[in-house]
Design a protein around this motif. Sequence first.
Motif, PDB file in Angstrom:
ATOM      1  N   SER A  13       0.805  -1.224   0.000  1.00 24.26           N
ATOM      2  CA  SER A  13       0.000   0.000   0.000  1.00 24.26           C
ATOM      3  C   SER A  13       0.840   1.277   0.000  1.00 24.26           C
ATOM      4  N   THR A  34      -0.570  -7.467  -1.606  1.00 24.68           N
ATOM      5  CA  THR A  34      -1.300  -7.651  -0.358  1.00 24.68           C
ATOM      6  C   THR A  34      -1.226  -6.390   0.490  1.00 24.68           C
ATOM      7  N   ARG A  36      -3.022  -4.560   4.301  1.00 28.24           N
ATOM      8  CA  ARG A  36      -3.796  -4.826   5.511  1.00 28.24           C
ATOM      9  C   ARG A  36      -5.176  -4.180   5.441  1.00 28.24           C
ATOM     10  N   SER A  37      -5.275  -3.078   4.667  1.00 26.60           N
ATOM     11  CA  SER A  37      -6.544  -2.361   4.527  1.00 26.60           C
ATOM     12  C   SER A  37      -6.474  -1.505   3.269  1.00 26.60           C
ATOM     13  N   ARG A  38      -7.500  -0.737   3.007  1.00 25.82           N
ATOM     14  CA  ARG A  38      -7.564   0.189   1.863  1.00 25.82           C
ATOM     15  C   ARG A  38      -7.368  -0.512   0.528  1.00 25.82           C
ATOM     16  N   GLN A  39      -7.942  -1.703   0.390  1.00 28.68           N
ATOM     17  CA  GLN A  39      -7.837  -2.464  -0.851  1.00 28.68           C
ATOM     18  C   GLN A  39      -8.408  -1.679  -2.035  1.00 28.68           C
ATOM     19  N   THR A  56      -6.571  -8.296   0.699  1.00 34.28           N
ATOM     20  CA  THR A  56      -6.405  -7.848   2.081  1.00 34.28           C
ATOM     21  C   THR A  56      -5.828  -8.998   2.900  1.00 34.28           C
ATOM     22  N   ASP A  58      -3.109  -9.791   6.480  1.00 35.51           N
ATOM     23  CA  ASP A  58      -2.180  -9.459   7.557  1.00 35.51           C
ATOM     24  C   ASP A  58      -1.154 -10.583   7.614  1.00 35.51           C
ATOM     25  N   GLN A  64      -5.070 -16.043   6.790  1.00 33.26           N
ATOM     26  CA  GLN A  64      -5.186 -15.027   5.747  1.00 33.26           C
ATOM     27  C   GLN A  64      -4.078 -15.165   4.703  1.00 33.26           C
TER      28      GLN A  64
END
Length: 285
Positions: A13, A34, A36-39, A56, A58, A64
């Motif tokens: 990201s 990959t 963790r957020s804001r895909q 997404t 972690d 995951q």
Amino acid sequence: MKTQKTWFITGASRGFGLEITKAVLASGDRVVATVRSRQEELLTSFDRNAELLVVTMDVTNELQVSEAVKQAISKFGKIDVVVNNAGYGLLSGVEEATNEEVKQNYEVNVFGTLNVIRAVLPFMRKQRSGHIINISSIGGLGAYVGWGLYGSTKFAIEGITEALALEVAPLGIYATVVAPGFFRTNFLDESSLFSSKRVIDDYAETVGAMRDFAAKVSYKQPGDPLKLAQAFVTLANAAKPPVHLPLGNDTLERYRSKTAAFERDIAEWIDVITGTDHDDVREDS
């Protein structure tokens, strides 16, 4: 004609991960990125490129990680290159950090990397090809005041990768550990750097000075992340990639100064160093 590769890049990201993703897509390869957020934000920034799959994930969550790798294989059929980039810095004196602060740094930087390695290797072993690239640090080659604990996670990555390279070589798989120096990314701001909550006044001249220095040089580092990203593309396309790849003149200088100091210590202590074998072993040699 270039054979299209599929990359699996963690921590995509921002920082190195984002720049490597951009460079790889520009080279014509596919990327499983990959985050963790804001895909959705990352997908939109690449105009929903068909060669990009954003997942997404972690790295500290084994389930995951396993699911992300399965999605990559389902989408593109293979994984050729893995870049273990996800991680964060811990600025702290060795005495200052709590067990929890250190454990969490290891959980992401070391165990997260191991989670990805274990998830991708069954597929690479089956296809008898692949390249795992683990990102270490200049601090993984030589220690710095205030960075000893973080650096120890990167020392671990250096050792893991060296052994991994030997283990997977007969299977047609490569492993490389890349040690970047100080590059102009967000590594020294609050998005990627964590400082211990405890501050001990006795370390003001050492660790305290490093905290002040880190704040002043943030976004003024000498390394160009765009050039680093291109170096990764070159590395992945090498016929015989190296096990170690230091990036940046500062990293090269740090390594050479450390080995020179090591050699001086050896010269000064040679009699002690060589005098610890059993007498019968020394006689035979």
